[in-house]
Write a protein that holds these residues in place. Structure first.
Motif, short mmCIF file in Angstrom:
data_model
loop_
_atom_site.label_atom_id
_atom_site.label_comp_id
_atom_site.label_asym_id
_atom_site.label_seq_id
_atom_site.Cartn_x
_atom_site.Cartn_y
_atom_site.Cartn_z
N PHE A 134 0.78 -1.16 -0.02
CA PHE A 134 0.19 -0.03 -0.02
C PHE A 134 0.91 1.39 -0.08
N ASN A 135 0.30 2.34 -0.52
CA ASN A 135 0.85 3.56 -0.55
C ASN A 135 0.83 4.19 1.06
N GLY A 136 1.45 3.40 1.78
CA GLY A 136 1.62 4.06 3.35
C GLY A 136 0.34 3.21 4.02
N PRO A 137 0.70 3.01 5.55
CA PRO A 137 -0.15 2.38 6.37
C PRO A 137 -1.64 3.15 6.38
N ASP A 138 -1.56 4.55 6.42
CA ASP A 138 -3.04 5.24 6.40
C ASP A 138 -3.74 4.88 5.14
N THR A 139 -3.30 4.58 4.01
CA THR A 139 -3.97 4.19 2.86
C THR A 139 -4.56 2.91 3.09
N THR A 158 -2.44 18.73 0.04
CA THR A 158 -3.24 18.38 1.14
C THR A 158 -2.68 17.20 2.20
N ASP A 159 -3.25 17.19 3.13
CA ASP A 159 -2.72 16.37 4.48
C ASP A 159 -3.71 14.97 4.19
N ILE A 160 -3.53 14.32 3.08
CA ILE A 160 -4.31 13.05 2.98
C ILE A 160 -3.35 11.97 2.96
N PRO A 161 -3.91 10.51 3.19
CA PRO A 161 -2.79 9.41 3.07
C PRO A 161 -1.87 9.40 2.16
N PRO A 162 -2.01 9.34 1.01
CA PRO A 162 -1.13 9.16 -0.18
C PRO A 162 0.07 10.25 -0.24
N PHE A 163 -0.46 11.41 0.25
CA PHE A 163 0.49 12.83 -0.04
C PHE A 163 1.29 12.62 1.23
N ARG A 164 0.78 12.23 2.47
CA ARG A 164 1.64 12.04 3.75
C ARG A 164 2.51 11.06 3.55
N PHE A 165 2.21 10.05 2.77
CA PHE A 165 3.22 9.01 2.60
C PHE A 165 4.38 9.34 1.80
N LEU A 166 3.88 9.92 0.81
CA LEU A 166 4.78 10.18 -0.42
C LEU A 166 5.85 11.46 0.16
N THR A 167 5.42 12.28 1.14
CA THR A 167 6.37 13.44 1.39
C THR A 167 6.98 13.25 2.85
N GLY A 168 6.89 11.78 3.15
CA GLY A 168 7.50 11.37 4.44
C GLY A 168 6.80 12.24 5.68
N GLY A 169 5.46 12.45 5.78
CA GLY A 169 4.80 13.13 6.70
C GLY A 169 5.15 14.53 6.59
N GLY A 170 5.49 14.97 5.47
CA GLY A 170 5.53 16.31 5.20
C GLY A 170 7.03 16.81 5.41
N ARG A 171 8.01 15.94 5.66
CA ARG A 171 9.41 16.41 5.65
C ARG A 171 10.20 16.64 4.47
N ALA A 172 9.52 16.36 3.23
CA ALA A 172 10.04 16.52 1.91
C ALA A 172 8.92 17.65 1.34
N GLY A 173 8.13 18.29 1.92
CA GLY A 173 7.04 19.15 1.53
C GLY A 173 6.37 19.80 2.53
N VAL A 174 5.21 20.30 2.37
CA VAL A 174 4.26 21.11 3.47
C VAL A 174 2.93 20.71 3.17
N LEU A 175 2.34 20.16 4.19
CA LEU A 175 0.82 19.45 4.09
C LEU A 175 0.26 20.45 4.80
N TRP A 176 -1.23 20.54 4.16
CA TRP A 176 -2.18 21.44 4.74
C TRP A 176 -3.63 20.75 4.42
N PRO A 177 -4.60 21.30 5.38
CA PRO A 177 -5.89 20.56 5.44
C PRO A 177 -6.75 20.59 4.09
N PRO A 178 -7.20 19.65 3.57
CA PRO A 178 -8.25 19.77 2.25
C PRO A 178 -9.46 21.08 2.42
N GLY A 179 -9.44 21.86 1.50
CA GLY A 179 -10.58 22.70 1.46
C GLY A 179 -10.13 23.82 2.42
N ASP A 180 -9.27 24.27 3.05
CA ASP A 180 -8.86 25.24 3.61
C ASP A 180 -7.88 26.43 3.10
#
Length: 386
Positions: free
Chosen positions: A147-152, A302-324
């Protein structure tokens, strides 16, 4: 290690074998990377005609049948499965958890020795309770799931489909893009902007370009040299996006609607950008993020499971809440308050270490070996159809 990659469906628009490999780019990347890592790789691909050939260390077996654009989940491709079993693989890697019946049939034909792995590709569990029970019983034939990370994987866990089988965090695909130098990339793409911000994705409700425009408008207003480029294929919201851009002097100055960009032109475009912005509420994979990371572009996603995984929890990018939109504004402003060059280098280094096809092959081979060892120590109560 002898590995068989199994892919049932193929694009209906592909007419001949010579067109197939570019159309299944992710499968090709996986297969060739496993071969480079030392595996003996065979691909069994459903198609409209039979063909066999060897390319870049991989043996391809195209098997004729009703596979376009996908195999119906209740159909058993007996001919393909016989050929897979005859190849005597040590590992069989099936794409898509939708093919639970096929996974069970493969286990029956392969016997107990080979490792059987199923890779998730964005699909969800069956909606009905009976359907989920059947999925669980049939997929018990597999040794593990990628899977694309455990959250997915969590919706599948929560639905009770995966049982106690192993879930391995491995991206479903990668990017073939190679970064270009900034000057050369911008000469070829025509992109300008300090910073240059890129959108890669359809203009639809899920990807939410209107929230992205709302969030970026204050950033663009404070930075007259900043530019935003939107590349997209499908454009259900094109009229609304056009009206939103036209309503704002800032957006009219800063936004360029590129439309469809051929894959061959994507490396110059991505290498010209500083940031990738995505507003998705849900995704199955995240190939735009992979392409950006491959070119050293910092994802603001956005801070959704696949993006969280691909960015290493935001270490290789920045995460923000969807729709905000306000959170997007704050995220970009915080990022632009520091030098971007180190963040861009870190994005590419993260890609090379964790998300390139060669990295995926290393992760997969280690997982195959671990699952093989676990198969020799079966879990009580999870054998057979139970």
């Amino acid at each position: 290690m002898r590995v068989a990659l199994v892919n049932y469906g193929h694009p209906a628009s592909v007419a001949g074998a010579e067109e197939l490999l570019p159309a299944v780019r992710s499968l090709t990347g996986w297969a060739e990377a496993l071969a480079r890592a030392g595996a003996e790789v065979s691909v069994f691909q459903g198609f409209r005609e039979d063909a066999s050939f060897r390319r870049r260390g991989v043996d391809w077996h195209l098997v004729a049948g009703p596979y376009a654009p996908y195999l119906w989940p209740w159909r058993l491709p007996a001919g393909m499965h016989r050929r897979i079993a005859a190849a005597r693989p040590e590992v069989v890697h099936v794409n898509s958890l939708l093919y639970a019946l096929q996974v069970r049939d493969l286990r029956r034909r392969l016997g107990g020795a080979p490792v059987l792995v199923v890779q998730h590709h964005g699909e969800g569990p069956r909606p009905s309770r009976l359907g989920r029970i059947l999925q669980r019983r049939l997929l018990a034939a597999a040794d593990g799931f990628f899977f694309n990370g455990p959250d997915t994987a969590e919706p599948w866990r929560a639905a009770g489909v995966l049982g106690r089988r192993s879930v391995v965090a491995v991206a479903e695909g990668s990017s073939e893009l190679e970064p270009l130098g900034r000057d050369e990339a911008r000469r070829r793409s025509g992109v300008r902007g300090e910073p240059a911000i890129l959108w890669l994705g359809n203009l639809d409700r899920n990807k939410d370009p209107l929230t992205v425009l709302d969030g970026l408008e204050p950033v663009l207003a404070r930075r007259p040299a900043a530019r935003l480029y939107l590349a997209y294929r499908r454009a259900a919201l094109l009229a609304e996006v056009g009206r939103r851009v036209a309503s704002s002097e800032v957006l009219r100055r800063a936004v360029t609607l590129l439309g469809r960009v051929p894959y061959a032109e994507l490396a110059p475009l991505a290498s010209s950008a500083d940031l990738l912005v995505q507003g998705s509420h849900r995704e199955g994979s995240g190939y735009a993020v992979l392409d950006a990371l491959a070119c050293g572009v910092v994802p603001v996603v956005t801070d959704i499971p696949p993006f969280r995984f691909l960015t290493g929890g935001g270490r290789a990018g920045v995460l923000w809440p969807p729709g905000d939109a306000a959170a997007l504004t704050a995220a970009v402003e915080a990022l632009l308050a520091e030098p971007l060059a180190p963040r861009r280098r870190a994005a590419r280094e993260h890609f090379d270490a964790h998300l390139s096809y060669d990295a995926l092959a290393r992760q997969a081979l280690a997982a195959y070996a671990e699952l093989g060892a676990a198969r020799r120590r079966p879990l009580a109560g999870e054998g057979g159809m139970g």
